[in-house]
Motif scaffolding. Structure first.
Motif, PDB file in Angstrom:
ATOM      1  N   GLU A   2      -6.261 -42.877  -0.171  1.00  0.00           N
ATOM      2  CA  GLU A   2      -6.540 -43.654  -1.386  1.00  0.00           C
ATOM      3  C   GLU A   2      -5.238 -44.016  -2.081  1.00  0.00           C
ATOM      4  OE1 GLU A   2      -8.083 -40.731  -0.773  1.00  0.00           O
ATOM      5  OE2 GLU A   2     -10.169 -41.351  -0.423  1.00  0.00           O
ATOM      6  N   LYS A   3      -5.238 -45.202  -2.668  1.00  0.00           N
ATOM      7  CA  LYS A   3      -4.059 -45.662  -3.402  1.00  0.00           C
ATOM      8  C   LYS A   3      -4.106 -45.127  -4.829  1.00  0.00           C
ATOM      9  CE  LYS A   3      -2.269 -49.652  -3.041  1.00  0.00           C
ATOM     10  NZ  LYS A   3      -2.050 -51.134  -3.119  1.00  0.00           N
ATOM     11  N   LEU A   4      -3.016 -44.473  -5.246  1.00  0.00           N
ATOM     12  CA  LEU A   4      -2.913 -43.861  -6.562  1.00  0.00           C
ATOM     13  C   LEU A   4      -1.713 -44.425  -7.300  1.00  0.00           C
ATOM     14  CD1 LEU A   4      -3.454 -41.665  -8.761  1.00  0.00           C
ATOM     15  CD2 LEU A   4      -2.049 -40.106  -7.363  1.00  0.00           C
ATOM     16  N   ALA A  18       1.457 -35.061  -4.849  1.00  0.00           N
ATOM     17  CA  ALA A  18       0.673 -36.294  -4.870  1.00  0.00           C
ATOM     18  C   ALA A  18       0.896 -37.099  -3.589  1.00  0.00           C
ATOM     19  CB  ALA A  18       1.050 -37.125  -6.092  1.00  0.00           C
ATOM     20  N   ARG A  19       2.119 -37.175  -3.138  1.00  0.00           N
ATOM     21  CA  ARG A  19       2.435 -37.968  -1.932  1.00  0.00           C
ATOM     22  C   ARG A  19       1.841 -37.346  -0.671  1.00  0.00           C
ATOM     23  NH1 ARG A  19       5.653 -42.052  -3.355  1.00  0.00           N
ATOM     24  NH2 ARG A  19       7.221 -41.793  -5.014  1.00  0.00           N
ATOM     25  N   GLN A  20       1.555 -36.068  -0.704  1.00  0.00           N
ATOM     26  CA  GLN A  20       0.925 -35.425   0.455  1.00  0.00           C
ATOM     27  C   GLN A  20      -0.531 -35.846   0.624  1.00  0.00           C
ATOM     28  OE1 GLN A  20       1.347 -31.183   0.042  1.00  0.00           O
ATOM     29  NE2 GLN A  20       3.582 -31.278  -0.162  1.00  0.00           N
ATOM     30  N   HIS A  21      -1.158 -36.267  -0.471  1.00  0.00           N
ATOM     31  CA  HIS A  21      -2.606 -36.508  -0.438  1.00  0.00           C
ATOM     32  C   HIS A  21      -3.003 -37.950  -0.735  1.00  0.00           C
ATOM     33  CE1 HIS A  21      -3.378 -32.187  -0.172  1.00  0.00           C
ATOM     34  NE2 HIS A  21      -2.447 -32.019  -1.095  1.00  0.00           N
ATOM     35  N   ASP A  23      -1.650 -42.321  -1.237  1.00  0.00           N
ATOM     36  CA  ASP A  23      -0.663 -43.399  -1.105  1.00  0.00           C
ATOM     37  C   ASP A  23      -0.193 -43.713  -2.526  1.00  0.00           C
ATOM     38  OD1 ASP A  23       0.811 -45.659  -0.672  1.00  0.00           O
ATOM     39  OD2 ASP A  23      -0.855 -46.868   0.086  1.00  0.00           O
ATOM     40  N   VAL A  24       0.949 -43.158  -2.907  1.00  0.00           N
ATOM     41  CA  VAL A  24       1.369 -43.120  -4.306  1.00  0.00           C
ATOM     42  C   VAL A  24       2.315 -44.269  -4.642  1.00  0.00           C
ATOM     43  CG1 VAL A  24       2.650 -41.806  -6.054  1.00  0.00           C
ATOM     44  CG2 VAL A  24       1.079 -40.628  -4.490  1.00  0.00           C
ATOM     45  N   THR A  25       2.017 -44.928  -5.746  1.00  0.00           N
ATOM     46  CA  THR A  25       2.977 -45.809  -6.409  1.00  0.00           C
ATOM     47  C   THR A  25       3.354 -45.141  -7.721  1.00  0.00           C
ATOM     48  OG1 THR A  25       2.047 -47.825  -5.453  1.00  0.00           O
ATOM     49  CG2 THR A  25       3.370 -48.065  -7.464  1.00  0.00           C
ATOM     50  N   LEU A  26       4.643 -44.835  -7.883  1.00  0.00           N
ATOM     51  CA  LEU A  26       5.128 -44.172  -9.083  1.00  0.00           C
ATOM     52  C   LEU A  26       5.815 -45.197  -9.973  1.00  0.00           C
ATOM     53  CD1 LEU A  26       5.672 -41.606 -10.744  1.00  0.00           C
ATOM     54  CD2 LEU A  26       7.767 -41.296  -9.397  1.00  0.00           C
ATOM     55  N   ARG A  27       5.253 -45.440 -11.107  1.00  0.00           N
ATOM     56  CA  ARG A  27       5.859 -46.355 -12.085  1.00  0.00           C
ATOM     57  C   ARG A  27       7.014 -45.616 -12.769  1.00  0.00           C
ATOM     58  NH1 ARG A  27       4.718 -47.224 -17.535  1.00  0.00           N
ATOM     59  NH2 ARG A  27       5.090 -49.346 -18.299  1.00  0.00           N
ATOM     60  N   GLU A  28       8.207 -46.163 -12.697  1.00  0.00           N
ATOM     61  CA  GLU A  28       9.397 -45.475 -13.190  1.00  0.00           C
ATOM     62  C   GLU A  28       9.615 -45.665 -14.685  1.00  0.00           C
ATOM     63  OE1 GLU A  28      11.094 -43.434 -11.517  1.00  0.00           O
ATOM     64  OE2 GLU A  28      10.579 -43.845  -9.431  1.00  0.00           O
ATOM     65  N   GLN A  43      -7.532 -53.072 -10.843  1.00  0.00           N
ATOM     66  CA  GLN A  43      -7.954 -53.986  -9.783  1.00  0.00           C
ATOM     67  C   GLN A  43      -7.409 -53.610  -8.414  1.00  0.00           C
ATOM     68  OE1 GLN A  43      -6.547 -57.689 -11.439  1.00  0.00           O
ATOM     69  NE2 GLN A  43      -8.538 -58.176 -12.361  1.00  0.00           N
ATOM     70  N   ASN A  44      -6.222 -52.963  -8.376  1.00  0.00           N
ATOM     71  CA  ASN A  44      -5.504 -52.804  -7.106  1.00  0.00           C
ATOM     72  C   ASN A  44      -5.379 -51.371  -6.607  1.00  0.00           C
ATOM     73  OD1 ASN A  44      -5.120 -55.575  -7.082  1.00  0.00           O
ATOM     74  ND2 ASN A  44      -3.101 -55.455  -8.031  1.00  0.00           N
ATOM     75  N   TYR A  45      -5.845 -50.407  -7.369  1.00  0.00           N
ATOM     76  CA  TYR A  45      -5.706 -48.999  -6.963  1.00  0.00           C
ATOM     77  C   TYR A  45      -7.065 -48.310  -6.979  1.00  0.00           C
ATOM     78  CZ  TYR A  45      -0.697 -49.674  -7.464  1.00  0.00           C
ATOM     79  OH  TYR A  45       0.587 -50.141  -7.315  1.00  0.00           O
ATOM     80  N   ASP A  46      -7.178 -47.278  -6.130  1.00  0.00           N
ATOM     81  CA  ASP A  46      -8.413 -46.495  -6.097  1.00  0.00           C
ATOM     82  C   ASP A  46      -8.472 -45.510  -7.263  1.00  0.00           C
ATOM     83  OD1 ASP A  46      -9.438 -47.452  -3.461  1.00  0.00           O
ATOM     84  OD2 ASP A  46      -7.548 -46.551  -2.774  1.00  0.00           O
ATOM     85  N   ALA A  47      -7.299 -45.105  -7.747  1.00  0.00           N
ATOM     86  CA  ALA A  47      -7.218 -44.131  -8.824  1.00  0.00           C
ATOM     87  C   ALA A  47      -5.964 -44.396  -9.645  1.00  0.00           C
ATOM     88  CB  ALA A  47      -7.181 -42.712  -8.268  1.00  0.00           C
ATOM     89  N   VAL A  48      -6.051 -44.060 -10.929  1.00  0.00           N
ATOM     90  CA  VAL A  48      -4.906 -44.186 -11.824  1.00  0.00           C
ATOM     91  C   VAL A  48      -4.720 -42.853 -12.535  1.00  0.00           C
ATOM     92  CG1 VAL A  48      -3.857 -45.459 -13.750  1.00  0.00           C
ATOM     93  CG2 VAL A  48      -5.438 -46.632 -12.177  1.00  0.00           C
TER      94      VAL A  48
END
Length: 319
Positions: A2-4, A18-21, A23-28, A43-48
């Motif tokens: 899942e995209k997080l 988080a990266r182990q479980h 697909d993480v995008t980390l906002r810096e 709209q673009n992620y499975d979880a926030v």
């Protein structure tokens, strides 16, 4: 996977898990997400994984249409920045991280109690200014905290933790207000029937209620007017629980003895009139600012996410 989306930088240990479980995008960016970012996240992620200041309002959910996201795993116990009803209507589950923050937030409450009562911030500024002329018997006399009466507004987890520290550590008697009956306050104490009664009885009042429409300006001019002139107000809950303009007036006129604040009504804006006062201690929302605490909060948020995507009920669903 899942995209997080994680909305702010978090402790490295949390990001690694988080990266182990996911697909993480980390906002810096350390600032809250803007409207476009929040709509895109839905709209673009499975979880926030949002946090304080990420204002997921009903308008944001409406603009997102039929969101891809299925869960907002809030980083923090407070969630008044999320319109939970609108989230649920859009098909999202909302969770938070209680428990992980209890002791750290209670510690900050005691820090502010001592700093305000003993004029510690004012004294520190005096030393730094170079104008301190040395000790004398009547210099900067404050309020002796031991043996005084503590009033707690909101006897939940954090309120009870504060009461324990104050009673067993400083011999303080405890009175409190809570909207529902508290069967076990965990310290010898008295539940009073109104906020005004607690404000009038206490030498130090600590506000420990969650932020919500029901608690907005709960501590208003009337409540402040019930306080004794030597008493101190401590707020470690949410800024808008206290009517900031009324508090400034009470401090300016000497209606109350002082205040200690870790949160503000329009955070991070702090009115100049408040910053100019010597009888208020101001902290930059340090309630949970210890690395192990923030790590525990992040891991709890990830546990909520893992349970959700495993088809289980997360342990900390917001109702």
């Amino acid at each position: 996977m899942e995209k997080l989306l994680i909305s702010r930088p978090l402790p490295l240990a949390v990001v690694a898990v988080a990266r182990q479980h996911f697909d993480v995008t980390l906002r810096e960016n350390t600032l809250p997400m803007d409207e476009a970012e929040m709509v895109e996240a839905l709209q673009n992620y499975d979880a926030v994984l949002p946090t304080l200041g990420d204002l997921f309002s009903a308008d944001i959910f409406a603009k997102a249409g039929a969101p891809r996201a299925r869960i907002l795993a809030n980083f923090g116990v407070g969630y008044n920045h999320i319109d939970v009803a609108a989230a649920k209507a859009a098909g999202l589950t909302v969770t938070n991280t209680p428990g992980a923050v209890t002791d750290a937030t209670a510690d900050i409450a005691l820090t502010l109690m001592l700093m305000s009562a003993r004029r510690a911030a004012e004294g520190e500024r005096l030393v730094r200014s170079g104008n301190w002329q040395g000790w004398h018997p009547t210099q900067m006399l404050g309020l002796h905290m031991s043996g005084k009466i503590l009033g707690v507004i909101g006897m939940g987890r954090i309120g009870k933790a504060i009461a324990k520290r104050a009673h067993y550590g400083f011999g303080m008697d405890v009175v409190f207000y809570n909207r529902s009956q508290v069967a076990d306050a965990e310290v010898p104490s008295g539940q009073l029937v109104s906020i005004a009664e607690v404000m009038a009885a206490a030498d130090i009042v600590v506000v420990a209620v969650p932020g919500s429409p029901a608690t907005h300006h709960m501590i208003n001019a009337g409540a402040l007017g019930a306080m004794q002139s030597h008493a101190h107000l401590i707020n470690i809950s949410r800024g808008d629980v206290v009517d900031e303009a009324a508090l400034i007036a009470a401090l300016q006129t000497g209606q109350i003895g002082g205040a200690g604040l870790d949160v503000y009504e329009h955070e991070p804006e702090v009115p100049e009139a408040l910053r100019a006062l010597d009888n208020v201690t101001l902290l930059p929302h340090l309630g949970t600012a210890a690395e192990e605490v923030r790590t525990d909060m992040g891991l709890m948020a990830l546990d909520n996410l893992a349970a959700f995507f495993d088809g289980k009920a997360p342990g900390n669903i917001v109702s």
